[in-house]
Enzyme design. Structure first.
Site, PDB file in Angstrom:
ATOM      1  CD  GLU A 255      -2.821  -0.387   2.884  1.00  0.00           C
ATOM      2  OE1 GLU A 255      -3.199   0.818   2.936  1.00  0.00           O
ATOM      3  OE2 GLU A 255      -2.739  -1.038   2.800  1.00  0.00           O
ATOM      4  NE  ARG A 484       3.725  -8.397  10.613  1.00  0.00           N
ATOM      5  CZ  ARG A 484       3.235  -7.157   9.587  1.00  0.00           C
ATOM      6  NH1 ARG A 484       1.942  -7.668   8.985  1.00  0.00           N
ATOM      7  NH2 ARG A 484       3.659  -6.164   9.752  1.00  0.00           N
ATOM      8  CE  LYS A 494       2.535   1.885   6.654  1.00  0.00           C
ATOM      9  NZ  LYS A 494       1.704   1.554   5.818  1.00  0.00           N
TER      10      LYS A 494
HETATM   11  P1  ATP Z   1       2.814  -2.699   8.023  1.00  0.00           P
HETATM   12  O1  ATP Z   1       1.002  -2.597   9.050  1.00  0.00           O
HETATM   13  O2  ATP Z   1       3.728  -2.880   9.132  1.00  0.00           O
HETATM   14  O3  ATP Z   1       2.785  -0.888   7.757  1.00  0.00           O
HETATM   15  P2  ATP Z   1       1.314  -3.246   5.872  1.00  0.00           P
HETATM   16  O4  ATP Z   1       1.032  -4.332   5.696  1.00  0.00           O
HETATM   17  O5  ATP Z   1       0.259  -2.331   6.005  1.00  0.00           O
HETATM   18  O6  ATP Z   1       2.670  -3.020   6.817  1.00  0.00           O
HETATM   19  P3  ATP Z   1       2.229  -3.685   3.099  1.00  0.00           P
HETATM   20  O7  ATP Z   1       1.935  -2.176   2.208  1.00  0.00           O
HETATM   21  O8  ATP Z   1       0.500  -4.078   3.209  1.00  0.00           O
HETATM   22  O9  ATP Z   1       2.614  -3.308   4.150  1.00  0.00           O
HETATM   23  O10 ATP Z   1       2.622  -4.450   2.981  1.00  0.00           O
HETATM   24  C1  ATP Z   1       2.636  -5.290   2.082  1.00  0.00           C
HETATM   25  C2  ATP Z   1       2.567  -6.807   1.967  1.00  0.00           C
HETATM   26  O11 ATP Z   1       4.221  -7.029   2.746  1.00  0.00           O
HETATM   27  C3  ATP Z   1       2.000  -7.463   2.734  1.00  0.00           C
HETATM   28  O12 ATP Z   1       2.106  -8.548   1.497  1.00  0.00           O
HETATM   29  C4  ATP Z   1       2.696  -7.781   3.500  1.00  0.00           C
HETATM   30  O13 ATP Z   1       1.413  -8.930   3.850  1.00  0.00           O
HETATM   31  C5  ATP Z   1       4.004  -7.759   3.441  1.00  0.00           C
HETATM   32  N1  ATP Z   1       4.514  -7.322   4.924  1.00  0.00           N
HETATM   33  C6  ATP Z   1       3.720  -6.538   5.299  1.00  0.00           C
HETATM   34  N2  ATP Z   1       4.321  -6.142   6.854  1.00  0.00           N
HETATM   35  C7  ATP Z   1       5.382  -7.413   7.304  1.00  0.00           C
HETATM   36  C8  ATP Z   1       6.420  -8.335   8.240  1.00  0.00           C
HETATM   37  N3  ATP Z   1       7.174  -7.637   8.655  1.00  0.00           N
HETATM   38  N4  ATP Z   1       6.829  -9.110   8.033  1.00  0.00           N
HETATM   39  C9  ATP Z   1       6.894  -9.994   6.188  1.00  0.00           C
HETATM   40  N5  ATP Z   1       5.901  -9.009   5.277  1.00  0.00           N
HETATM   41  C10 ATP Z   1       5.461  -8.484   5.640  1.00  0.00           C
HETATM   42 MG    MG Z   2      -1.905  -3.363   4.029  1.00  0.00          MG
END
Ligand code: ATP
Ligand code: MG
Length: 796
Positions: A255, A484, A494
């Protein structure tokens, strides 16, 4: 000989289960023998315990080659019935005994079969503990991979010969936990990759071992092949395979609402890496369905980080590319009677989903009053939503799923909502935007994704993902979830980082003390080190929690192999060599990395009349512990052939202005110094504007758990700044001009070519740590400490 019917009825009368009976009577000889044992030897009337029946069956099996009644076998069968022979092993020893002995000596028989030897679970544990102690080193080294073998070993322990084997496993498991602790990433099961085996080459050398790969083992190693993911409509698979030619197609779908962090590097590696490993393709897809949170800088940063990690998207797409198609699919869903426009408030929807008074879910669920509208009405209403007739919150399109399902992901999720926000790509064309739940699976389907890999918090979403694809009769990609990656001792969210930035606790989103990818890059961590680290952790379905020091030690190891060494002095003082001429020059050759001249080369330094050493390398007095320069204790300057010894210390108040030394260059009197220190010749000095020594940003392993909030857990000394430091000028400039050096790790699949950036100017400052240039350098030099040289000195 009895008929089958008679056998069945006999076995039933002694209490043998029907399925066992059916099994046994398949073998005529065995069932007749068992029948003979029961009726002739034991003359049983009525049921026998299951365990004993099973042992009697074993006895029958032992005798199977003999149709004749066996002499003295009743000794064995009777002892089974009496509960004296309790295990298969005892029965088998007993049978051997009667076959080999004409006459039976009961005492001797009992001794041979372990009759009366009663080992409790405690006894067994005691014996096994002895075994663990005796083999501790080996057990600790092999960890959980060695545990299955222990069972076999335990059975060979003489004192346990007569113990009940079924007790072994739980006890071994218990002891394994006690000795090894819970399983962690060291225990991820790794299948040996064939090509990773050492192969002797022509000249009989062994090739360096190829890194074990996270793509061929564990979670990723066990994924389906393209074409094997199940479909509600199998004919759709054919089209899918035509599009992909049977390749692996994945996507990384961030995102664009923030900077990526260390956890995302795992997601990047999983998606891009898995596709690359299988010669497939990976999209970078910006999941831009939430125009309120998106900003251009995030798009740029995300692209940049993927590039930095050495991956290249096959195509860059945006969920918004598909807004038109998605809209059509939404109408189609309505036409199929599987979506409706709902006007309930968020509160009302929660109640429909079973929200109880105490705020938890689990109450009775009920349908939205709008659930049963006609298709025509829904179409009209949905178009009204599209055309801006509704304000935010007044209407949503909801999927008509299954409110009786136990999964909250099936309780009529929202597919579209009204949002009066312009979109950075589609402008103000849309007043409604699709949700993640509606968009993600459909775009995966449209893009022909073969493996939709995401993290385990989406496990429940898999059901709605498949439901929607099936409801629309489109190709259904396979969503699979992995654990994760989290770093402990820091914050990744964030919101929390934004606060640190706003309060100026850090220098920005890319402050080297943070764990955003921008920060890690600025700190000087090589991208290859990140990939190698993630590869060693492997991928499983559980969350991997890693302490900062674990990551750091892996980085240190990587830097050790890939960086040149320079002499840097934090607090310089001048030494004047008394016994050489003003224009004295002695050329000293020094390898950039001892033992690795071919890769790193050798530089020439000039030892002259005036040189600098570090203030910390001089003391007025010395003792046994102190090995460096002091009056009466000469010292070596690195690679300079002779020692220097103190003649006079010139002070200005308390401050040392310079030290006058003698160059002890009389060969006959040469004595090996206690140690060698760093030095820089006066004409080779580069002043460093700032050396930033970064330490942990937080004091605890779990800042977010601080009772007064994570901001109270900040380490006040998380950045020390040294000014006045110097470094060898010519060498530094040479390293800088050669950067990015991109020194490879032999045998690694993850040697990435970094393209640009001040952080690629990396070196080990001897005895101090690993450093890189910071983007704040400008025309000067500002350095960041990447990691310390040793683990313990990094603790503060
Ligand atoms: P955050 O909530 O930590 O800001 P997010 O899930 O909102 O991260 P996205 O932009 O949706 O961030 O993530 C893109 C991809 O990265 C998704 O497929 C998500 O599952 C993966 N991802 C996010 N955080 C992790 C993590 N800590 N370990 C592995 N994969 C991750
Ligand atoms: Mg997300």
């Amino acid at each position: 000989m009895s008929s089958e019917e008679e056998l069945v009825s006999l076995f039933k009368s002694v209490g043998l289960a029907e399925n066992k009976t059916n099994d046994i009577i398949k073998n005529k000889k065995v069932s007749n023998t068992l029948s003979y044992i029961l009726t002739e030897e034991l003359k049983v009337q009525g049921p026998i315990e299951e365990k004993k029946l099973s042992l009697l069956h074993s006895l029958a099996l032992e005798s199977k080659n003999s149709d004749e009644p066996i002499k003295n076998r009743s000794v064995v069968s009777q002892k089974i019935l009496d509960g004296e022979l309790k295990t298969n092993l005892q029965v088998s020893e007993g049978f051997k005994y009667i076959v080999n002995h004409e006459e039976i000596d009961i005492k001797d028989f009992d001794k041979n079969c372990g009759v009366g030897v009663d080992l409790s679970a405690e006894d067994i544990k005691g014996e096994l503990r002895k075994y663990f102690e005796a083999n501790k080193e080996d057990i600790l080294a092999k960890r959980y991979s060695g545990v299955p073998k222990l069972l076999g070993e335990a059975k060979k322990i003489p004192s346990l010969k007569w113990a009940t084997p079924s007790l072994f496993k739980p006890i071994i498991d218990e002891l394994a936990l006690e000795y090894l602790g819970p399983k962690d990433e060291r225990d991820v099961v790794k299948k040996e990759k064939k090509k990773a085996k050492k192969q002797p080459t022509k000249n009989n050398e062994t090739k360096p071992e190829v890194e074990r790969s996270m793509f061929s083992e564990g979670f990723l190693g066990e994924l389906h092949k393209p074409g094997e993911n199940p479909q509600a409509y199998p004919e759709l698979m054919k089209e899918h395979l035509e599009a992909t030619k049977g390749e692996v197609w994945t996507r990384f779908p961030p995102e664009p609402n923030g900077y990526l962090h260390i956890g995302h590097s795992k997601a990047i590696m999983v998606n891009f890496g898995y596709a690359k490993f299988h010669n497939g393709k990976c999209y970078l897809r910006f999941d831009d369905t939430n125009p309120e949170a998106e900003e251009a800088k995030y798009f740029e940063s995300i692209k940049d980080m993927i590039d930095w990690l050495g991956f290249k998207p096959w195509k860059i797409t945006y969920s918004s590319d598909y807004f038109d198609t998605l809209y059509e699919l939404a109408e189609e869903l309505i036409k199929r009677g599987k979506a409706y426009v709902c006007h309930c408030t968020a509160e009302e929807v929660k109640l429909q989903r079973g929200l109880k008074e105490d705020g938890t879910l689990g109450g009775e669920r009920f349908a939205s009053p709008h659930r049963d509208r006609s298709i025509e009405e829904n179409l009209t209403e949905f178009r009204k939503m599209r055309d801006g007739h509704y304000e935010v919150g007044k209407a949503t399109l909801r999927m008509k799923q299954d409110i009786d399902s136990p999964s909250p992901q099936m309780w009529d999720l929202v597919a579209y909502r009204v949002l009066n926000t312009p979109h950075h790509r589609t402008g103000d064309k849309w007043k409604i935007y699709p949700t993640y739940d509606f968009t993600h699976c459909l775009v995966d389907s449209i893009e022909n994704i073969s493996h939709s890999l995401c993290t385990t918090e989406f496990r429940l979403s898999r059901e709605s993902y498949e439901w929607l694809c099936d409801a629309l009769h489109v190709y259904r990609p396979a969503q699979r979830e992995y654990g994760r990656l989290n770093i402990t001792g820091t914050v990744l969210s964030k919101r929390k980082i934004a606060k640190l930035v706003d309060l100026k606790i850090v220098r920005g989103w890319d402050d080297p003390r943070l764990y955003t990818l921008e920060a890690i890059r600025r700190r000087g961590v090589p991208p290859g080190a990140i990939l190698l680290f993630i590869n060693t952790l492997g991928v499983t379905t559980s969350v991997t929690n890693i302490q900062e020091i674990r990551l750091e030690s892996s980085i240190r190891n990587y830097l050790d192999q890939t960086t040149p060494r320079l002499m840097m002095i934090l607090e310089p003082i001048l030494i004047e060599v008394d016994n050489v001429a003003e224009d004295y020059e002695e050329v000293i050759e020094m390898p950039y990395k001892p033992g690795d001249d071919a890769k790193f080369g050798i530089r020439k330094l000039k030892f002259t009349k005036y040189n600098y050493i570090d203030r910390q390398d001089y003391r007025d007095e010395f003792d046994k512990e102190y090995r460096r320069l002091a009056p009466g204790q000469p010292v070596g300057l690195m690679r300079v052939p002779f020692n220097v010894s103190v003649k006079e210390v010139i002070r200005n108040g308390d401050k040392i202005e310079k030290i006058i030394v003698n160059y002890d260059n009389n060969k006959e009197e040469y004595k090996k110094p206690k140690t060698f220190i760093q030095w820089i010749g006066k004409d080779d000095v580069l002043k460093i504007k700032e050396i930033r020594i970064q330490n942990r940003l937080f004091k605890s392993e779990n800042p977010s758990a601080h009772p007064q909030g994570y901001l109270q857990d900040i380490n006040e000394n998380s950045e020390e700044i040294v000014r006045g430091g110097i470094i060898e000028k010519l060498s530094f400039e040479e390293i800088k001009s050669k950067s990015p050096m991109n020194v490879e790790i032999a045998g690694s699949e993850f040697n990435i070519k970094e393209k640009y950036g001040p952080q690629t100017v990396r070196f080990q400052a001897l005895r101090i740590g690993y450093f890189c240039m910071d983007k704040d350098s400008g025309d000067d030099v500002v350095l960041n400490r990447i990691v310390t040289l040793k683990e313990d000195s990094s603790k503060n």
